[in-house]
Design an enzyme around this catalytic site. Structure first.
Site, PDB file in Angstrom:
ATOM      1  CE1 TYR A  54      -2.969  -3.101   0.479  1.00 28.88           C
ATOM      2  CE2 TYR A  54      -3.500  -2.365   2.683  1.00 28.88           C
ATOM      3  CZ  TYR A  54      -3.665  -3.265   1.656  1.00 28.88           C
ATOM      4  OH  TYR A  54      -4.533  -4.320   1.819  1.00 28.88           O
ATOM      5  CE  LYS A  83      -3.454  -7.214   4.464  1.00 21.67           C
ATOM      6  NZ  LYS A  83      -3.664  -5.779   4.258  1.00 21.67           N
ATOM      7  CG  HIS A 116      -1.027  -8.675   0.271  1.00 26.61           C
ATOM      8  ND1 HIS A 116      -0.629  -7.371   0.354  1.00 26.61           N
ATOM      9  CD2 HIS A 116      -2.349  -8.628   0.011  1.00 26.61           C
ATOM     10  CE1 HIS A 116      -1.658  -6.575   0.154  1.00 26.61           C
ATOM     11  NE2 HIS A 116      -2.719  -7.317  -0.062  1.00 26.61           N
ATOM     12  CB  SER A 154      -4.302 -12.136   2.722  1.00 26.18           C
ATOM     13  OG  SER A 154      -5.247 -11.338   2.045  1.00 26.18           O
ATOM     14  CG  ASN A 155      -6.306 -12.182  -1.439  1.00 29.32           C
ATOM     15  OD1 ASN A 155      -7.503 -11.941  -1.561  1.00 29.32           O
ATOM     16  ND2 ASN A 155      -5.413 -11.239  -1.182  1.00 29.32           N
ATOM     17  CB  SER A 257     -13.665   5.775   5.944  1.00 28.16           C
ATOM     18  OG  SER A 257     -14.169   7.025   5.531  1.00 28.16           O
TER      19      SER A 257
HETATM   20  N1  LIG Z   1      -5.752  -8.627   1.515  1.00 30.44           N
HETATM   21  C1  LIG Z   1      -6.090  -8.043   0.385  1.00 30.44           C
HETATM   22  O1  LIG Z   1      -5.738  -8.495  -0.723  1.00 30.44           O
HETATM   23  C2  LIG Z   1      -6.942  -6.824   0.429  1.00 30.44           C
HETATM   24  C3  LIG Z   1      -7.620  -6.384  -0.716  1.00 30.44           C
HETATM   25  C4  LIG Z   1      -8.417  -5.250  -0.624  1.00 30.44           C
HETATM   26  C5  LIG Z   1      -8.526  -4.578   0.591  1.00 30.44           C
HETATM   27  N2  LIG Z   1      -7.836  -5.003   1.693  1.00 30.44           N
HETATM   28  C6  LIG Z   1      -7.909  -4.292   3.000  1.00 30.44           C
HETATM   29  O2  LIG Z   1      -9.277  -4.130   3.335  1.00 30.44           O
HETATM   30  C7  LIG Z   1      -9.548  -2.741   3.504  1.00 30.44           C
HETATM   31  C8  LIG Z   1     -10.976  -2.440   3.105  1.00 30.44           C
HETATM   32  O3  LIG Z   1     -11.204  -2.745   1.752  1.00 30.44           O
HETATM   33  P1  LIG Z   1     -11.413  -1.611   0.631  1.00 30.44           P
HETATM   34  O4  LIG Z   1     -10.675  -0.383   1.044  1.00 30.44           O
HETATM   35  O5  LIG Z   1     -11.110  -2.253  -0.663  1.00 30.44           O
HETATM   36  O6  LIG Z   1     -12.980  -1.388   0.622  1.00 30.44           O
HETATM   37  P2  LIG Z   1     -14.114  -0.902   1.647  1.00 30.44           P
HETATM   38  O7  LIG Z   1     -13.584  -0.716   3.015  1.00 30.44           O
HETATM   39  O8  LIG Z   1     -15.245  -1.840   1.466  1.00 30.44           O
HETATM   40  O9  LIG Z   1     -14.548   0.486   1.008  1.00 30.44           O
HETATM   41  C9  LIG Z   1     -13.769   1.645   1.113  1.00 30.44           C
HETATM   42  C10 LIG Z   1     -14.481   2.736   0.335  1.00 30.44           C
HETATM   43  O10 LIG Z   1     -15.805   2.926   0.842  1.00 30.44           O
HETATM   44  C11 LIG Z   1     -15.993   4.271   1.240  1.00 30.44           C
HETATM   45  N3  LIG Z   1     -16.726   4.221   2.523  1.00 30.44           N
HETATM   46  C12 LIG Z   1     -16.209   3.966   3.755  1.00 30.44           C
HETATM   47  N4  LIG Z   1     -17.202   3.964   4.666  1.00 30.44           N
HETATM   48  C13 LIG Z   1     -18.346   4.214   4.017  1.00 30.44           C
HETATM   49  C14 LIG Z   1     -19.692   4.370   4.426  1.00 30.44           C
HETATM   50  N5  LIG Z   1     -20.028   4.243   5.710  1.00 30.44           N
HETATM   51  N6  LIG Z   1     -20.630   4.622   3.466  1.00 30.44           N
HETATM   52  C15 LIG Z   1     -20.292   4.731   2.165  1.00 30.44           C
HETATM   53  N7  LIG Z   1     -19.012   4.613   1.714  1.00 30.44           N
HETATM   54  C16 LIG Z   1     -18.052   4.369   2.632  1.00 30.44           C
HETATM   55  C17 LIG Z   1     -14.617   4.874   1.386  1.00 30.44           C
HETATM   56  O11 LIG Z   1     -14.655   6.237   1.051  1.00 30.44           O
HETATM   57  P3  LIG Z   1     -13.861   7.395   1.865  1.00 30.44           P
HETATM   58  O12 LIG Z   1     -12.486   6.905   2.166  1.00 30.44           O
HETATM   59  O13 LIG Z   1     -13.882   8.506   0.881  1.00 30.44           O
HETATM   60  O14 LIG Z   1     -14.667   7.689   3.088  1.00 30.44           O
HETATM   61  C18 LIG Z   1     -13.806   4.080   0.377  1.00 30.44           C
HETATM   62  O15 LIG Z   1     -13.966   4.650  -0.898  1.00 30.44           O
HETATM   63  C19 LIG Z   1      -8.485  -2.063   2.641  1.00 30.44           C
HETATM   64  O16 LIG Z   1      -8.375  -0.683   2.926  1.00 30.44           O
HETATM   65  C20 LIG Z   1      -7.287  -2.899   2.982  1.00 30.44           C
HETATM   66  O17 LIG Z   1      -6.777  -2.543   4.253  1.00 30.44           O
HETATM   67  C21 LIG Z   1      -7.067  -6.127   1.631  1.00 30.44           C
END
Ligand SMILES: NC(=O)c1ccc[n+]([C@@H]2O[C@H](COP(=O)([O-])OP(=O)(O)OC[C@H]3O[C@@H](n4cnc5c(N)ncnc54)[C@H](OP(=O)(O)O)[C@@H]3O)[C@@H](O)[C@H]2O)c1
Length: 305
Positions: A54, A83, A116, A154-155, A257
């Site tokens: 990241y 990770k 990861h 993960s994954n 967020s």
């Molecule tokens: N292990 C892996 O391969 C892997 C893959 C993907 C993600 N991850 C981890 O999982 C975390 C979460 O996944 P993600 O970031 O892909 O997706 P997410 O948490 O499902 O969604 C994040 C997005 O949703 C918005 N958001 C946050 N809260 C909200 C709410 N209450 N209502 C509406 N929109 C909202 C955020 O906007 P704002 O920021 O503008 O508020 C951001 O654009 C990642 O940040 C990372 O740490 C891991």
């Protein structure tokens, strides 16, 4: 108001707050990660998820250091995950990669270190074809040396997880995977739980997230009346219902967020209970649609999907 987040116990006795802060962003302004971490800790988040890929460990670490120096929290109260990236899968590369992450995070140890992805590539993206069982031996050594209190993956799909469990001297504690209304992932979740591995949900908001306009058309959960009714009945938002559904499935979740009000919203999910019918509404959107298909890895040995 500082929210007290319930904890879940991992296989080695460690406890992990069931909601954590995700920190992946495609784009960020300088300081945004640090600010999000500080706001999150102020609101009550004690679990923070990052990764070397990241490219934000420095800022995340600065946010943690600032919160500790302000007296908001102690290091012991925090649960920090990072990770291992796919280009450090050789056994001898694992500890040096973790040491670099720790230096960027300004920490002596992480609470959880994850492989990861099960795939391995070199710096130019060529498949290295390294068996993740080799990588796991490096992970075990990181745990033995105390650089990571816990280790996991993960994954990983069920077969890959099974292979690791079969030979591991230290079992993976978690498998961080995509779970959301359009990818409920029940089978893999059940497999993890049956094997004492805690599934952690990433991209839990799925198609509710503003970050994924490319899925316009599939994003019925933003507008569908049934989910709207559940949210309204409980005086909550759609996002809170989706996150609460995971909590009631005993699945820890790490919503990301940068918005202070949403950081609070995503933690404000411990004062209501979804009925079995409400849970079914969230489940009814499943179409096995992946927001993170990682198609760039599709040709690599050990691509999990
Ligand atoms: N292990 C892996 O391969 C892997 C893959 C993907 C993600 N991850 C981890 O999982 C975390 C979460 O996944 P993600 O970031 O892909 O997706 P997410 O948490 O499902 O969604 C994040 C997005 O949703 C918005 N958001 C946050 N809260 C909200 C709410 N209450 N209502 C509406 N929109 C909202 C955020 O906007 P704002 O920021 O503008 O508020 C951001 O654009 C990642 O940040 C990372 O740490 C891991």
């Amino acid at each position: 108001m500082v929210v007290e987040v319930p904890k879940i116990q991992l296989g080695n006795g460690q406890t992990m707050p069931i909601v954590g802060l995700g920190t992946y962003a495609r784009k960020a302004e300088p300081g945004q990660y640090r600010q999000a971490v500080e706001w999150a800790i102020e609101a009550g988040y004690r679990h923070i998820d990052t990764a070397s890929s990241y490219h934000n460990e420095e800022e995340v670490g600065q946010g943690i250091a600032n919160a500790i120096s302000k007296g908001l929290v102690t290091r012991q109260e925090l649960f920090v995950t990072t990770k291992l990236w796919n280009d450090c899968h050789a056994e001898a590369d694992v500890i040096p990669a973790l040491e670099k992450s720790l230096a960027r995070l300004k920490l002596d140890y992480v609470d959880l270190y994850l492989v990861h992805w099960p795939v391995s590539v070199d710096a130019s993206g060529e498949d290295m074809g390294i068996d993740y069982l080799e990588t796991w031996r490096g992970m075990e050594e990181a745990a033995r040396r105390g650089l990571a209190r816990g280790i996991g993956v993960s994954n990983f799909n069920a077969d890959q997880l099974q292979r690791v469990i079969r030979v591991a001297q230290i079992k993976p504690l978690v498998n961080q995977i995509e779970i959301n209304p359009t990818l409920t992932n029940h089978e893999l979740v059940n497999f993890c739980k049956a094997n004492g591995v805690v599934p952690i949900a990433y991209t839990a908001l799925g198609l509710l997230s503003e970050a994924r306009p490319e899925f316009a058309g599939k994003d019925v959960i933003k507008t569908d009346a049934a989910l709207g009714r559940v949210a309204e009945q409980h005086g909550k938002t759609r996002a809170q219902v989706v996150l609460r559904n995971l909590i009631q499935r005993s699945i820890p979740v790490i919503p990301k967020s940068f918005t202070q009000s949403r950081l609070a919203e995503n933690l404000d999910i411990f004062d209501f209970e979804l009925s079995p019918a409400d849970m079914d509404v969230v489940d009814s959107y499943n179409i096995n649609h992946r927001c993170v298909p990682a198609t760039g890895f599709a040709k690599l040995k050990n691509y999990p999907f």
